[in-house]
Enzyme design. Structure first.
Site, PDB file in Angstrom:
ATOM      1  N   ASP A 137     138.493  49.008  25.023  1.00 57.76           N
ATOM      2  CA  ASP A 137     138.312  47.586  24.686  1.00 57.76           C
ATOM      3  C   ASP A 137     137.208  47.416  23.639  1.00 57.76           C
ATOM      4  OD1 ASP A 137     140.123  47.322  26.698  1.00 57.76           O
ATOM      5  OD2 ASP A 137     138.989  45.839  27.843  1.00 57.76           O
ATOM      6  N   ALA A 174     134.590  42.580  26.218  1.00 57.36           N
ATOM      7  CA  ALA A 174     134.101  43.492  25.172  1.00 57.36           C
ATOM      8  C   ALA A 174     133.961  42.763  23.843  1.00 57.36           C
ATOM      9  CB  ALA A 174     135.050  44.680  25.018  1.00 57.36           C
ATOM     10  N   ALA A 175     134.903  41.858  23.543  1.00 60.53           N
ATOM     11  CA  ALA A 175     134.836  41.123  22.276  1.00 60.53           C
ATOM     12  C   ALA A 175     133.593  40.246  22.243  1.00 60.53           C
ATOM     13  CB  ALA A 175     136.094  40.272  22.095  1.00 60.53           C
ATOM     14  N   PRO A 221     141.703  33.059  26.085  1.00 59.70           N
ATOM     15  CA  PRO A 221     141.081  32.883  27.401  1.00 59.70           C
ATOM     16  C   PRO A 221     140.440  34.169  27.939  1.00 59.70           C
ATOM     17  CG  PRO A 221     143.471  33.003  27.590  1.00 59.70           C
ATOM     18  CD  PRO A 221     143.167  33.057  26.141  1.00 59.70           C
ATOM     19  N   LEU A 253     142.839  40.544  27.619  1.00 64.52           N
ATOM     20  CA  LEU A 253     142.850  40.470  26.152  1.00 64.52           C
ATOM     21  C   LEU A 253     141.516  40.931  25.543  1.00 64.52           C
ATOM     22  CD1 LEU A 253     144.752  37.073  25.603  1.00 64.52           C
ATOM     23  CD2 LEU A 253     145.666  39.402  25.444  1.00 64.52           C
ATOM     24  N   GLY A 254     140.652  41.491  26.369  1.00 68.31           N
ATOM     25  CA  GLY A 254     139.423  42.087  25.850  1.00 68.31           C
ATOM     26  C   GLY A 254     138.295  41.101  25.626  1.00 68.31           C
ATOM     27  N   SER A 255     138.354  39.952  26.312  1.00 72.59           N
ATOM     28  CA  SER A 255     137.346  38.916  26.101  1.00 72.59           C
ATOM     29  C   SER A 255     135.915  39.434  26.337  1.00 72.59           C
ATOM     30  CB  SER A 255     137.651  37.751  27.040  1.00 72.59           C
ATOM     31  OG  SER A 255     136.572  36.896  27.119  1.00 72.59           O
TER      32      SER A 255
HETATM   33  C1  MEV Z   1     141.186  47.111  30.426  1.00 75.21           C
HETATM   34  O1  MEV Z   1     141.458  46.291  29.305  1.00 75.21           O
HETATM   35  C2  MEV Z   1     141.718  48.499  30.229  1.00 75.21           C
HETATM   36  C3  MEV Z   1     141.542  49.463  31.393  1.00 75.21           C
HETATM   37  O2  MEV Z   1     142.209  50.656  31.031  1.00 75.21           O
HETATM   38  C4  MEV Z   1     140.082  49.726  31.693  1.00 75.21           C
HETATM   39  C5  MEV Z   1     139.383  50.558  30.626  1.00 75.21           C
HETATM   40  O3  MEV Z   1     140.030  51.134  29.739  1.00 75.21           O
HETATM   41  O4  MEV Z   1     138.157  50.664  30.713  1.00 75.21           O
HETATM   42  C6  MEV Z   1     142.215  48.925  32.661  1.00 75.21           C
END
Ligand code: MEV
Length: 308
Positions: free
Chosen positions: A141, A99-100, A90, A95-97
């Protein structure tokens, strides 16, 4: 693919180290098909959105920007494309959606035009899309969602993390959306208002992440669990936890987790909990479901390593 931050979210934005792992069985894929008429407007089919790329909601900004930066890089700006993404996990859950999806779309655009790019160029393009969409992402991410191995990240660059951990990590989704842009912005405002107080919290989170990298190398499960609990407390003090994440980390500890913390941007999203055995992990996942988690996944780093 998805990623999970083990230690260092938020403090990584301020130059402290972080450790994160890609989740190879939670995929993000993208397909790109040039429109029949080159000048036709691009379309996007992503999550709940099916329509013109230019009219996509703010939540999909990184995908929209990914199409722009990739077509620019490929030398085909303003070309009509039909872009589709498909995810096993989701969005807006830490969970990096975002950027992924950006990384997958960039790769698909470049593939459609037969344009090669190095891993560094792919990272730079993903970061460009993420930056336009989200402000000041650390790059953690973008790197981890495209990585084959666990990552130690600091100051915008990653190195392979030597991980010798025999343990299970339960990931549980609170079911609530979290906005990384919002929590990162709030921490920034807090830091500007009270640099000493907030700076001290970030320093402690950074020191925990640095120590955890060593614990992951030596496989010290007890030390990692303790660090997870400490990191969660500090993230809560930073203002990025919420009642649901606190309750879920508590439920995980009650069910026998060695440690538990929120992961990612926070205030919604997911928690992670550390278990010594597969049976413990299954029991903790069950308790988290009973406590209201909308989804759980179990990640076993030592088993991933053995996978082809
Ligand atoms: C977000 O997945 C991680 C954070 O540290 C933001 C970032 O690294 O850019 C909150």
């Amino acid at each position: 693919m998805a990623k999970v931050i083990l230690f260092g979210e938020h403090s990584v934005v301020y130059g402290h180290p972080a450790v994160a792992v890609p989740l190879h069985n939670l995929h993000m894929t993208a397909t790109v098909r040039p429109a029949a008429v080159v000048t036709a407007p691009s379309t996007l089919n992503c999550l709940d959105w099916h329509g013109p790329l230019d009219a996509a909601p703010a939540q999909l900004a990184s995908v929209v920007e990914a199409v722009k930066v990739a077509t620019g890089f490929a030398g085909h700006p303003d070309t009509g494309l039909h872009v589709t993404t498909q995810a096993d996990f989701p969005p807006e859950r830490g969970l990096g959606s975002s950027a992924a999806a950006a990384g997958a779309v960039i790769q698909a655009v470049l593939d459609a035009y037969g344009v090669p790019a190095s891993p560094q160029q792919l990272f730079d393009l993903t970061q460009e899309a993420e930056r336009i969409a989200h402000g000041h992402p650390s790059g953690l991410d973008a790197l981890t969602t495209a990585s084959l191995a666990p990552v130690y990240f600091r100051d915008g660059a990653g190195t392979a993390l030597d991980m010798n951990l025999t343990a299970w990590i339960v990931i549980a989704d609170s079911g609530a959306q979290g906005s990384t842009r919002e929590t990162v912005g709030d921490v920034r405002r807090g830091y500007e208002t009270s640099p000493e107080q907030v700076g001290a919290l970030l320093d402690q989170l950074g020191a925990i992440a640095e120590g955890a990298a060593e614990d992951l190398r030596t496989g010290d499960v007890s030390a990692l669990g303790e660090k997870m609990n400490d990191a969660h407390r500090l993230l809560a003090e930073l203002g990025v936890s919420d009642d649901r994440l606190d309750a879920m980390t508590g439920a995980a500890r009650d069910a026998g987790a060695v440690g538990a913390k929120l992961t990612g941007g926070g205030r919604g999203g997911c928690i992670i909990a550390l278990a010594r055995t597969g049976d413990d992990a299954a029991r903790i996942a069950g308790s988290l479901t009973d406590a209201g988690a909308s989804g759980t996944w179990i990640y076993a780093p030592h088993l991933e390593k053995a996978a082809p």
